[in-house]
Enzyme design. Structure first.
Site, short mmCIF file in Angstrom:
data_model
loop_
_atom_site.label_atom_id
_atom_site.label_comp_id
_atom_site.label_asym_id
_atom_site.label_seq_id
_atom_site.Cartn_x
_atom_site.Cartn_y
_atom_site.Cartn_z
N GLU A 178 0.73 -1.38 -0.07
CA GLU A 178 0.00 -0.17 0.08
C GLU A 178 0.83 1.05 -0.04
O GLU A 178 1.74 1.21 0.53
CB GLU A 178 -0.90 0.05 1.46
CG GLU A 178 -1.90 1.27 1.17
CD GLU A 178 -3.03 1.31 2.43
OE1 GLU A 178 -3.81 1.83 2.39
OE2 GLU A 178 -2.29 0.50 3.62
N LYS A 223 -9.87 1.57 -2.75
CA LYS A 223 -10.26 1.15 -1.31
C LYS A 223 -11.54 1.13 -0.92
O LYS A 223 -12.13 2.46 -0.82
CB LYS A 223 -9.15 1.82 -0.57
CG LYS A 223 -9.03 1.18 1.09
CD LYS A 223 -7.93 1.86 1.71
CE LYS A 223 -7.69 1.49 3.16
NZ LYS A 223 -6.63 2.14 3.74
N CYS A 266 -5.64 -2.74 2.58
CA CYS A 266 -5.42 -2.66 3.91
C CYS A 266 -6.72 -3.00 4.81
O CYS A 266 -7.05 -3.99 5.24
CB CYS A 266 -4.77 -1.22 4.41
SG CYS A 266 -4.21 -1.37 5.72
#
Length: 282
Positions: free
Chosen positions: A50, A119, A160
């Site tokens: 990331e 995301k 994440c």
């Protein structure tokens, strides 16, 4: 099983735990070198971390943001083509239409962009006395699932904080994914507490391989990443794991082993979807 089928049931996954600096050009150069190293060791699918091209933090997203396609994704395309690998390009801050996103671009061995995952779940947490972080101060969430096909298996992509949401992994599994990849940068509070257990949970719940790629730890950074990039088997075993420093780790993904586990513990056909559905009457 034919010889070709047997050969395609195994492949090497490489995870690059990159030391990220404040100099974008250096980050891109380091990524190029380490992906080449990974391919040289037999990596067919390579995963970057990331925010691999910039420091992680709300104060950095705007300054380092790019369009997609743009500078960083052009480099990723070149790297994938040069090394003939499927490249999961970690994530970069993306600017589009006046909004910022935390986005992952994936490339095939010819350098073609297969998908862009934004995301979905933004990292907004507050642990008193330890960490307060609000991605939503600057970022907007994505609104779609992201999967891509390889000659080996279908792969689902999250970033994440996405890993905390079991529903996403379940959807990917039900849509045929056998490998889930999560570029991520857990911190020194959530990392030691939850990083590994979340990966093992997603793997066991869905009988899939799970891989995470973190930036290497930099104690001088404003946001200190936990590191410990990991690959977990469908049985829940940690089969490869980095320390805190820059490294490339490898895992030989065995899809026949995955199939055997699903046959031995056949939860995919034992689910009671008639009870799980939200519209089932109480």
């Amino acid at each position: 099983m034919t010889a070709l089928t047997k050969a395609m049931s195994k492949f090497r996954l490489a995870v690059v735990q990159l030391q990220v600096t404040s100099v974008k050009a250096d980050n891109l150069s380091r990524a190029r070198r380490l992906v080449k190293e990974a391919a040289g060791q037999g990596g067919k699918v390579v995963l970057l971390p990331e925010c691999f091209n910039s420091p992680y933090g709300t104060g950095f997203f705007s300054a380092y943001s790019e369009r997609i396609p743009g500078e960083s994704t052009q480099v990723l395309s070149e790297i994938a083509k040069e090394n003939k690998v499927y490249l999961v390009g970690g994530s970069i801050p993306e600017e589009d239409g006046g909004k910022l996103y935390n986005s992952c671009a994936v490339f095939d061995p010819e350098g073609k962009m297969l998908l862009k995952h934004r995301k979905i779940h933004l990292f907004d947490i507050s642990v008193p006395g330890k960490i307060h972080f609000q991605e939503s101060e600057t970022l907007s969430p994505g609104n779609s699932l992201s999967m891509f096909d390889t000659p080996f298996c279908k792969v689902g992509v999250g970033i994440c904080y996405d890993i905390r949401f079991a529903e996403l992994a379940q959807l990917y599994s039900r849509k045929g994914c056998q490998l889930l990849v999560y570029p991520g940068a857990f911190n020194m509070t959530t990392g030691p507490a939850h990083w590994e257990i979340l990966q093992r949970a997603r793997a066991v719940d869905n009988q899939v391989y799970v891989a995470t790629a973190s930036p290497a730890r930099d104690e001088t950074a404003s946001y200190v990443a936990w590191g410990h990039s990991t690959v977990v088997s469908p049985w829940g075993d940690v089969i490869s794991k980095a320390g805190p420093e820059e490294a490339v780790i490898y895992a030989d993904i065995d899809l026949q082993y995955l199939a055997d586990i699903r046959k031995q513990i056949p939860i995919t056909v034992q689910r009671r979807n008639d009870l799980y559905s939200s519209d089932v009457k109480k």
